[in-house]
Design an enzyme around this catalytic site. Structure first.
Site, PDB file in Angstrom:
ATOM      1  CG  HIS A  17      21.650  52.221  88.054  1.00 13.60           C
ATOM      2  ND1 HIS A  17      20.398  52.210  88.638  1.00 13.60           N
ATOM      3  CD2 HIS A  17      22.322  51.186  88.609  1.00 13.60           C
ATOM      4  CE1 HIS A  17      20.314  51.213  89.494  1.00 13.60           C
ATOM      5  NE2 HIS A  17      21.470  50.571  89.505  1.00 13.60           N
ATOM      6  CD  GLU A 109      24.440  45.391  90.753  1.00 14.71           C
ATOM      7  OE1 GLU A 109      25.582  45.393  91.268  1.00 14.71           O
ATOM      8  OE2 GLU A 109      23.495  46.100  91.149  1.00 14.71           O
TER       9      GLU A 109
END
Length: 281
Positions: A17, A109
């Site tokens: 990201h 994550e």
């Protein structure tokens, strides 16, 4: 039995990201749940630029009968920062080129343990460095080994999608799979894919914000970084000479071994004291 007619993706692209609020202020994690941490404006700009670069790479490198009809399918972590990254990346593509997207929880994550108080996390991360990054489990969270298990499950599902053509790819098209995820998750993905050891995982450096790494299908029928990335880049990623040589060998099928299952380096590590032959031979 392997499906001889299955459409193997031409490329599998791993992307982290863009810059998030947590990347510039670790204190954000103390008041905002990790999955709600947003991108910064810089992160959005990084993602838009990465989308343009990704499209340019795919469109200029595609070739053969299927090259002009290339398509992209995205897998994305459900976190706010990855979802926003994908929206911005997508601006580099036309709807014609994007055949689908799937939000995939298993590539989220690593869970660092609910709200993360900065002072406590500093101590916890120091402990992790002493314990080992792969096996250390964060209080109320996960270890990289836990992430490995769910990423392994995701990989199995992804290959079932390929086997059964759930991406609904036209045989005349060239498929590119793009996985928009997180730094540690991406490194774990690569460790699983290439059958790297825990020690090799712990060598690896993190992806930069909106950095993407391209695994392309070589003539050998295996995926490799060595088609798109230089040896210098792979060294910067933390890969050893043996790991880089393996990537080069995957391009044209010159590999002597197929994984660390039988690699002489790892055989010697465990069985260096064994006799070369049986006594009776």
């Amino acid at each position: 039995m392997v499906n001889e007619k299955k459409m193997l993706p031409k490329r599998i692209i791993l992307m982290r990201h863009g810059e998030s609020a947590g990347n510039i202020d670790a204190g954000a994690y103390a008041t905002t749940p990790d999955h709600k941490i947003p991108l910064t404006e810089e992160g959005r700009a990084q993602a838009r630029e990465a989308g343009k670069k990704m499209r340019a790479l795919i469109s200029t490198q595609s070739g053969g009968a299927c090259g002009e009809n290339w398509r992209v399918y995205f897998y994305v972590s459900p976190y706010e920062r990855t979802r926003t990254t994908l929206r911005e990346v997508g601006k580099g593509f036309s709807r014609k080129r994007v055949i689908g997207v799937r939000e995939e929880c298993r590539i989220r994550e690593q869970d660092f343990g609910n709200f993360q108080v900065e002072e406590r996390m500093r101590v916890v991360k120091e402990t992790r460095e002493r314990f080992g990054r792969f096996f250390y489990r964060f209080p109320e969270g996960e270890s990289a080994a836990d992430v490995y298990d769910r990423v392994s499950s995701f990989l199995e599902s992804m290959w079932r999608d390929v086997d059964m053509n759930r991406h609904q790819v036209d045989p005349s098209s060239e498929l590119n799979l793009v996985i928009v995820s997180h730094g540690l998750t991406s490194r774990v993905f690569l460790t699983k894919w290439f059958k790297w050891t825990v020690a090799e995982f712990e060598r690896l450096n993190n992806f930069g914000n909106c950095e993407f790494r391209v695994m392309e299908l070589g003539a050998s029928g295996e995926y490799t970084f060595a088609i798109h990335h230089s040896e210098e880049e792979m060294l910067d990623w933390g890969m050893s000479k043996d790991m880089i040589d393996d990537q080069k060998d995957r391009v044209d099928g010159c590999r002597v071994t197929t994984s660390n299952d039988s690699c002489s380096l790892h055989l010697n590590e465990y069985f260096d004291l064994l006799d070369v032959t049986d006594d009776e031979e």
